[in-house]
Design an enzyme around this catalytic site. Structure first.
Site, short mmCIF file in Angstrom:
data_model
loop_
_atom_site.label_atom_id
_atom_site.label_comp_id
_atom_site.label_asym_id
_atom_site.label_seq_id
_atom_site.Cartn_x
_atom_site.Cartn_y
_atom_site.Cartn_z
N LYS A 104 0.84 -1.19 0.00
CA LYS A 104 0.00 0.00 0.00
C LYS A 104 0.87 1.24 0.00
CE LYS A 104 0.65 2.07 3.19
NZ LYS A 104 1.93 2.73 3.67
N TYR A 122 -4.11 4.37 6.54
CA TYR A 122 -4.52 3.38 7.55
C TYR A 122 -5.83 3.81 8.22
CZ TYR A 122 0.00 1.09 7.14
OH TYR A 122 1.08 0.41 6.66
P1 NDP Z 1 12.53 2.05 1.54
O1 NDP Z 1 12.92 3.41 1.08
O2 NDP Z 1 13.09 1.58 2.83
O3 NDP Z 1 12.98 0.96 0.44
C1 NDP Z 1 12.53 1.00 -0.87
C2 NDP Z 1 13.40 0.05 -1.70
O4 NDP Z 1 12.87 0.08 -3.03
C3 NDP Z 1 14.86 0.46 -1.81
O5 NDP Z 1 15.67 -0.07 -0.78
C4 NDP Z 1 15.23 -0.11 -3.16
O6 NDP Z 1 15.52 -1.50 -3.05
C5 NDP Z 1 13.93 -0.05 -3.96
N1 NDP Z 1 13.92 1.08 -4.91
C6 NDP Z 1 13.83 0.92 -6.25
N2 NDP Z 1 13.84 2.11 -6.87
C7 NDP Z 1 13.94 3.05 -5.90
C8 NDP Z 1 14.03 4.46 -5.92
N3 NDP Z 1 13.96 5.16 -7.08
N4 NDP Z 1 14.12 5.13 -4.75
C9 NDP Z 1 14.15 4.45 -3.59
N5 NDP Z 1 14.08 3.10 -3.52
C10 NDP Z 1 13.98 2.40 -4.66
O7 NDP Z 1 10.95 1.98 1.51
P2 NDP Z 1 9.99 1.09 2.41
O8 NDP Z 1 10.50 -0.28 2.47
O9 NDP Z 1 9.73 1.79 3.66
O10 NDP Z 1 8.62 1.16 1.55
C11 NDP Z 1 8.41 0.38 0.40
C12 NDP Z 1 6.91 0.24 0.13
O11 NDP Z 1 6.30 -0.41 1.24
C13 NDP Z 1 6.15 1.55 -0.04
O12 NDP Z 1 5.12 1.38 -0.98
C14 NDP Z 1 5.55 1.79 1.32
O13 NDP Z 1 4.38 2.60 1.30
C15 NDP Z 1 5.25 0.40 1.77
N6 NDP Z 1 5.27 0.26 3.22
C16 NDP Z 1 4.27 -0.45 3.82
C17 NDP Z 1 4.27 -0.65 5.17
C18 NDP Z 1 3.26 -1.55 5.79
O14 NDP Z 1 3.21 -1.58 7.01
N7 NDP Z 1 2.47 -2.27 5.03
C19 NDP Z 1 5.28 -0.03 6.04
C20 NDP Z 1 6.34 0.64 5.29
C21 NDP Z 1 6.30 0.78 3.95
P3 NDP Z 1 16.73 -2.15 -3.88
O15 NDP Z 1 17.97 -1.48 -3.36
O16 NDP Z 1 16.63 -3.59 -3.52
O17 NDP Z 1 16.47 -1.89 -5.33
#
Ligand code: NDP
Length: 421
Positions: free
Chosen positions: A166, A251
């Site tokens: 989400k 949420y």
């Molecule tokens: P992060 O910023 O921690 O990580 C995102 C990852 O996406 C990066 O580490 C990278 O992985 C990849 N990525 C690919 N392209 C990009 C870019 N242009 N900029 C940044 N990152 C990129 O984000 P989150 O893990 O916090 O969030 C990811 C998703 O999960 C979002 O949609 C967020 O809304 C959702 N979320 C949901 C939660 C829940 O409780 N359900 C809680 C937190 C987030 P790599 O290095 O492997 O390519």
């Protein structure tokens, strides 16, 4: 006796003593109360405590490893590494078999940590290559919001089912395009609304729907956290789609909807940001919105990126008020019900066994793919939230409430109720 001979003598004597002790223990086969019983592919134990005590819940009984549904996780960021990958250890129907990442060094390390075959590591331009990897049946997209659409469409195009984080996208048109692509490919698309699978949230949903204290007239919901790092994607409009609303206000919005099963007929919203705060040059810091539902239920919701964390929901009914602390958090859910008991105002705490909501949603998705059932939170659930968030922004811009067409059906955008409800 040499030192070596003395050591050997001691070892042999100790072994003989242990053998004697073993021989004198009772017969090896335990009675069923302790051995448990095996039936229909499950182990169960009879309860050894009285019915006054809380039962243990029993063994988890996961599917045999080779029958579990294989997931590839796309985007190895904080959520994936801190919550989702560890949750596979508690999943009973799903297992981790692939990774998609733009950071090869990290992906290689993570693959080694979680026992993923290095051949099953892919880059973001390799989606078509997933097709021939038959171990991967589900792709779980965990990248920044604006990238969900491309990877979901890429994954269903490669014949995979998709679980998507989400908010589903950055707008309802993209979200609808994702639903259409999955339908065209005949693949299942589920949105990872973890709270809908979490036991305390489901207990609150029951209170709203079964009305033990009369009809709930007000839901109030707050989700706040104080952000730093202005360079993070969450504060960039192009990648996030918006600020506090789509990330954490969602949420509150989705919570009010799934608790009641109703859809709002009127929305009033306001957004604002502290002036000259470099964090909020592109997206809103705070949002406040009111939803009016056909039954008369009102939801007052507030989310902010500028206030210390609070993740609370309250229900207000004629016969009781319910306080739900950490409603939207990963852990620490606390549910209290205040009502009148004789002469006293009583506050009861409802304690439920905590469960890993990420493991629950992973297993729900796996079960949907195994059995062909529709997820409780399919793509349509995400599209509806995007339409409502757009209405909140429209209202905030115009300063006027936005009226919406009534939806008669309960749970109009959801799949069947969960099997253990
Ligand atoms: P992060 O910023 O921690 O990580 C995102 C990852 O996406 C990066 O580490 C990278 O992985 C990849 N990525 C690919 N392209 C990009 C870019 N242009 N900029 C940044 N990152 C990129 O984000 P989150 O893990 O916090 O969030 C990811 C998703 O999960 C979002 O949609 C967020 O809304 C959702 N979320 C949901 C939660 C829940 O409780 N359900 C809680 C937190 C987030 P790599 O290095 O492997 O390519």
């Amino acid at each position: 006796m040499s030192q070596l001979e003395r050591r050997r003598f001691i070892q042999v004597s100790a072994g003989a003593l242990a053998g004697a002790a073993w021989a004198s223990t009772p017969a090896a086969s335990a009675p069923e109360i302790d051995s448990g019983r095996v039936a229909e592919g499950k182990v169960t134990f009879p309860s050894w405590t009285a019915t006054t005590e809380r039962p243990s819940g029993g063994p988890p009984n996961p599917l045999p490893l080779n029958e579990r549904i294989g997931f590839a996780v796309v985007g190895l960021g904080r959520l994936a590494l801190e919550e989702i990958l560890p949750a596979f250890a508690e999943a009973k129907q799903g297992r981790l078999v692939g990774l998609v990442s733009g950071t090869p060094e990290k992906a290689k390390l993570i693959a080694a940590q979680y026992g993923v075959d290095p051949q099953s590591i892919y880059g973001y331009t390799d989606f078509e290559a997933l097709r021939s990897n038959r171990a991967i049946q589900i792709v779980y997209v965990v990248t920044p919001n604006a990238l969900h659409k491309e990877y979901v469409i890429g994954a269903v195009g490669a014949g995979k089912h998709v679980l998507c984080e989400k908010p589903m996208a950055t707008g309802s048109a993209d979200a609808q395009a994702m639903v259409d692509a999955a339908a065209m490919a005949g693949r299942t698309l589920m949105i990872a609304y973890r709270s809908q699978y979490e036991p305390h949230n489901r207990a609150v949903q029951k209170i709203v729907r079964e009305k033990p204290f009369g009809p709930v007239g007000l839901i109030d919901a707050i989700n706040t956290q104080n952000m730093a790092a202005p360079q993070q994607w969450r504060l960039k409009k192009a990648l996030a789609g918006g600020g506090a609303l789509p990330d954490i206000g969602l949420y509150c919005l989705n919570g009010a909807r799934f608790m009641s099963g109703e859809e709002p007929i009127e929305i009033f919203g306001r957004t604002w940001s502290a002036p000259n705060d470099e964090r909020f040059g592109e997206v809103e810091e705070s949002v406040s919105f009111m939803l009016r539902f056909p039954s008369g239920l009102i939801a007052n919701c507030f989310a902010s990126y500028g206030l210390h964390e609070a993740r609370r929901m309250g229900l207000h009914a004629p016969g009781a008020s319910v306080n739900f602390e950490n409603a939207f958090a990963y852990t620490g859910h606390r549910l209290t019900v205040a009502h009148r008991e004789g002469e006293a105002e009583s506050v009861d705490e409802r304690r439920l066994a905590a469960k890993n909501q990420f493991a629950l949603e992973i297993d729900h998705m796996a079960e949907c793919v195994r059995t062909g059932r529709k997820p409780r939170t399919p793509g349509e659930e995400g599209v509806q939230d995007h339409k409502l968030m757009e209405a909140i922004y429209r209202s905030a811009e115009s300063g006027q409430p936005v009226k919406l067409d009534p939806v008669e059906t309960v749970d109009a955008t959801r799949g069947p109720i969960l099997s253990d409800e």
